[in-house]
Design a protein around this motif. Structure first.
Motif, PDB file in Angstrom:
ATOM      1  N   GLY A  55      40.459  44.396  41.887  1.00  0.00           N
ATOM      2  CA  GLY A  55      39.371  45.298  41.521  1.00  0.00           C
ATOM      3  C   GLY A  55      39.390  45.731  40.070  1.00  0.00           C
ATOM      4  N   VAL A  56      39.851  44.835  39.193  1.00  0.00           N
ATOM      5  CA  VAL A  56      39.872  45.135  37.763  1.00  0.00           C
ATOM      6  C   VAL A  56      39.146  44.041  37.001  1.00  0.00           C
ATOM      7  CG1 VAL A  56      42.056  46.408  37.924  1.00  0.00           C
ATOM      8  CG2 VAL A  56      42.101  43.976  37.371  1.00  0.00           C
ATOM      9  N   THR A  57      38.809  44.323  35.762  1.00  0.00           N
ATOM     10  CA  THR A  57      38.173  43.307  34.934  1.00  0.00           C
ATOM     11  C   THR A  57      39.229  42.323  34.444  1.00  0.00           C
ATOM     12  OG1 THR A  57      38.471  44.498  32.856  1.00  0.00           O
ATOM     13  CG2 THR A  57      36.456  44.985  34.122  1.00  0.00           C
ATOM     14  N   THR A  58      38.790  41.155  34.053  1.00  0.00           N
ATOM     15  CA  THR A  58      39.742  40.194  33.485  1.00  0.00           C
ATOM     16  C   THR A  58      40.309  40.740  32.173  1.00  0.00           C
ATOM     17  OG1 THR A  58      37.883  38.971  32.518  1.00  0.00           O
ATOM     18  CG2 THR A  58      38.806  38.126  34.571  1.00  0.00           C
ATOM     19  N   ASP A  59      39.531  41.515  31.430  1.00  0.00           N
ATOM     20  CA  ASP A  59      40.039  42.134  30.198  1.00  0.00           C
ATOM     21  C   ASP A  59      41.226  43.043  30.506  1.00  0.00           C
ATOM     22  OD1 ASP A  59      38.153  40.863  28.628  1.00  0.00           O
ATOM     23  OD2 ASP A  59      36.833  42.612  28.489  1.00  0.00           O
ATOM     24  N   ASP A  60      41.083  43.885  31.543  1.00  0.00           N
ATOM     25  CA  ASP A  60      42.174  44.770  31.927  1.00  0.00           C
ATOM     26  C   ASP A  60      43.379  43.977  32.424  1.00  0.00           C
ATOM     27  OD1 ASP A  60      40.733  47.045  31.260  1.00  0.00           O
ATOM     28  OD2 ASP A  60      40.045  47.396  33.314  1.00  0.00           O
ATOM     29  N   PHE A  61      43.106  42.918  33.186  1.00  0.00           N
ATOM     30  CA  PHE A  61      44.186  42.087  33.716  1.00  0.00           C
ATOM     31  C   PHE A  61      44.966  41.442  32.567  1.00  0.00           C
ATOM     32  CE2 PHE A  61      46.048  38.290  35.573  1.00  0.00           C
ATOM     33  CZ  PHE A  61      46.604  38.774  36.738  1.00  0.00           C
ATOM     34  N   PHE A  62      44.256  40.879  31.591  1.00  0.00           N
ATOM     35  CA  PHE A  62      44.921  40.241  30.454  1.00  0.00           C
ATOM     36  C   PHE A  62      45.642  41.273  29.583  1.00  0.00           C
ATOM     37  CE2 PHE A  62      42.039  36.482  31.022  1.00  0.00           C
ATOM     38  CZ  PHE A  62      43.044  35.566  31.248  1.00  0.00           C
ATOM     39  N   ALA A  63      45.067  42.450  29.440  1.00  0.00           N
ATOM     40  CA  ALA A  63      45.729  43.500  28.656  1.00  0.00           C
ATOM     41  C   ALA A  63      47.072  43.858  29.287  1.00  0.00           C
ATOM     42  CB  ALA A  63      44.836  44.737  28.545  1.00  0.00           C
TER      43      ALA A  63
END
Length: 68
Positions: A55-63
């Motif tokens: 339930g997170v964005t890929t941006d948050d996941f990569f961060a």
């Protein structure tokens, strides 16, 4: 970049165990474990699925994978 770091973080946060996450991703528990341990690198489609499963964005996941 450490995908395993993001998987461990979001896995704990979600309260799901490896088997439950693997089931959501339609992969085996063993395969998921290899991603979490850094023994394998998922392709971009699977990374997108991982972010969605948590339930997170890929941006948050990569961060998170980059330690931020």
């Amino acid at each position: 970049m450490n995908i395993g770091r993001a998987l461990r973080y979001y896995g704990r946060r979600s309260g799901l165990d490896r088997a439950e996450i693997a089931e959501k991703l339609q992969i085996s528990k063993q395969e998921y474990g290899k991603y979490e341990e850094g023994k394998r690198v998922p392709d971009i489609d699977l990374i997108c699925g991982m972010a969605q499963a948590f339930g997170v964005t890929t941006d948050d996941f990569f961060a998170k994978a980059m330690g931020k």
